[in-house]
Design a protein around this motif. Structure first.
Motif, mmCIF file in Angstrom:
data_model
loop_
_atom_site.group_PDB
_atom_site.id
_atom_site.type_symbol
_atom_site.label_atom_id
_atom_site.label_comp_id
_atom_site.label_asym_id
_atom_site.label_seq_id
_atom_site.Cartn_x
_atom_site.Cartn_y
_atom_site.Cartn_z
ATOM 1 N N PHE A 20 0.835 -1.200 0.000
ATOM 2 C CA PHE A 20 0.000 0.000 0.000
ATOM 3 C C PHE A 20 0.873 1.255 0.000
ATOM 4 O O PHE A 20 0.635 2.204 -0.755
ATOM 5 C CB PHE A 20 -0.939 0.009 1.215
ATOM 6 C CG PHE A 20 -1.709 1.287 1.341
ATOM 7 C CD1 PHE A 20 -2.806 1.539 0.526
ATOM 8 C CD2 PHE A 20 -1.326 2.264 2.251
ATOM 9 C CE1 PHE A 20 -3.505 2.739 0.614
ATOM 10 C CE2 PHE A 20 -2.019 3.458 2.354
ATOM 11 C CZ PHE A 20 -3.114 3.702 1.533
ATOM 12 N N ARG A 21 1.910 1.267 0.836
ATOM 13 C CA ARG A 21 2.794 2.438 0.916
ATOM 14 C C ARG A 21 3.508 2.679 -0.424
ATOM 15 O O ARG A 21 3.749 3.827 -0.810
ATOM 16 C CB ARG A 21 3.812 2.279 2.046
ATOM 17 C CG ARG A 21 3.192 2.182 3.436
ATOM 18 C CD ARG A 21 2.475 3.435 3.856
ATOM 19 N NE ARG A 21 1.765 3.239 5.118
ATOM 20 C CZ ARG A 21 0.699 3.923 5.478
ATOM 21 N NH1 ARG A 21 0.214 4.867 4.702
ATOM 22 N NH2 ARG A 21 0.102 3.682 6.624
ATOM 23 N N GLU A 22 3.842 1.615 -1.125
ATOM 24 C CA GLU A 22 4.479 1.765 -2.442
ATOM 25 C C GLU A 22 3.490 2.359 -3.447
ATOM 26 O O GLU A 22 3.864 3.169 -4.300
ATOM 27 C CB GLU A 22 5.024 0.425 -2.937
ATOM 28 C CG GLU A 22 5.982 0.557 -4.102
ATOM 29 C CD GLU A 22 7.130 1.553 -3.883
ATOM 30 O OE1 GLU A 22 7.409 2.341 -4.817
ATOM 31 O OE2 GLU A 22 7.748 1.572 -2.792
ATOM 32 N N MET A 23 2.218 1.981 -3.325
ATOM 33 C CA MET A 23 1.175 2.565 -4.192
ATOM 34 C C MET A 23 1.052 4.064 -3.930
ATOM 35 O O MET A 23 0.857 4.858 -4.861
ATOM 36 C CB MET A 23 -0.169 1.871 -3.960
ATOM 37 C CG MET A 23 -0.223 0.447 -4.422
ATOM 38 S SD MET A 23 -1.846 -0.274 -3.987
ATOM 39 C CE MET A 23 -1.444 -2.020 -4.007
ATOM 40 N N GLU A 24 1.174 4.464 -2.661
ATOM 41 C CA GLU A 24 1.150 5.894 -2.323
ATOM 42 C C GLU A 24 2.308 6.615 -3.012
ATOM 43 O O GLU A 24 2.118 7.679 -3.602
ATOM 44 C CB GLU A 24 1.293 6.099 -0.807
ATOM 45 C CG GLU A 24 0.067 5.858 -0.002
ATOM 46 C CD GLU A 24 0.270 6.136 1.486
ATOM 47 O OE1 GLU A 24 -0.670 6.664 2.101
ATOM 48 O OE2 GLU A 24 1.353 5.828 2.036
ATOM 49 N N THR A 25 3.488 6.036 -2.931
ATOM 50 C CA THR A 25 4.676 6.652 -3.530
ATOM 51 C C THR A 25 4.516 6.774 -5.037
ATOM 52 O O THR A 25 4.837 7.811 -5.621
ATOM 53 C CB THR A 25 5.938 5.845 -3.170
ATOM 54 O OG1 THR A 25 6.046 5.785 -1.736
ATOM 55 C CG2 THR A 25 7.194 6.477 -3.747
ATOM 56 N N ASN A 69 8.364 10.063 -0.113
ATOM 57 C CA ASN A 69 7.073 10.725 -0.323
ATOM 58 C C ASN A 69 7.160 12.209 -0.002
ATOM 59 O O ASN A 69 6.646 13.050 -0.740
ATOM 60 C CB ASN A 69 5.984 10.078 0.540
ATOM 61 C CG ASN A 69 5.628 8.679 0.101
ATOM 62 O OD1 ASN A 69 6.083 8.195 -0.929
ATOM 63 N ND2 ASN A 69 4.809 8.020 0.892
ATOM 64 N N VAL A 70 7.822 12.527 1.099
ATOM 65 C CA VAL A 70 7.963 13.935 1.495
ATOM 66 C C VAL A 70 8.750 14.695 0.434
ATOM 67 O O VAL A 70 8.371 15.802 0.044
ATOM 68 C CB VAL A 70 8.622 14.055 2.893
ATOM 69 C CG1 VAL A 70 8.925 15.502 3.224
ATOM 70 C CG2 VAL A 70 7.725 13.431 3.951
ATOM 71 N N SER A 71 9.815 14.105 -0.082
ATOM 72 C CA SER A 71 10.601 14.756 -1.138
ATOM 73 C C SER A 71 9.747 15.010 -2.377
ATOM 74 O O SER A 71 9.813 16.093 -2.973
ATOM 75 C CB SER A 71 11.798 13.886 -1.532
ATOM 76 O OG SER A 71 12.712 13.827 -0.482
#
Length: 171
Positions: A58-63, A91-93
């Protein structure tokens, strides 16, 4: 209309979606609901993504979505980020490269009030009391503060008031 994305970050239940709608109304910019886009692309709700593919997937999908949003030539949008999107440095970058990050700060009691009984928040499933929510918030707060250019308190305020404050900070 903003010339770059406005990324709304903060804890689950902070009102990111509601404030995004108010900002969109004021600016005419489209809204990108990250969790909705990810669920749509995966053709399953967020809790099912967590259960079947895992939180890392899921976190990779966000990225991946944040990469798309920060592409040169992409139309500026109001981006309502998932509660954990700002926990990953990449993600922040991407968000900083693509626009301005605004942290919506909220009290644990407000979070519980807003999200009790919401089964679409797998990370909060174990949080039953204000103390549980506060403990998780305290883990995330340093990441949120490090990422955000501006912080806006939301407790006891209307979405319109919050959106107006955000626009005044950005001008």
């Amino acid at each position: 209309m903003p010339r770059e994305n406005i990324y709304l970050i903060g804890f689950m239940g902070a009102g990111k979606s509601t404030v995004a709608a108010a900002l969109s109304e004021l600016t005419g910019s489209p809204i990108v609901e990250m969790d909705e886009v990810i669920a749509g692309r995966a053709a399953m709700p967020i809790p099912e993504i967590f259960r079947t593919k895992g939180e890392d997937a899921f976190r990779e999908m966000e990225t991946d979505l944040l990469r798309e949003l920060s592409l040169e030539g992409a139309s500026p949008a109001i981006v309502s980020c998932g509660g954990g999107a700002a926990l990953k440095d990449e993600n922040v970058s991407l968000m900083k490269d693509g626009g301005l990050i605004v942290l919506l700060s909220v009290k644990p009691e407000t979070v519980l009030e807003r999200i009790s009984g919401d089964g679409n928040r797998p990370v909060l499933a174990a949080c039953k009391t204000p103390e549980d929510v506060k403990a998780l918030m305290e883990k995330r707060l340093p990441y949120y503060k490090k990422a955000a250019r501006f912080t806006v308190a939301v407790d006891g305020r209307t979405p319109g008031e919050i959106a107006a404050e955000i626009l005044s900070l950005l001008s």
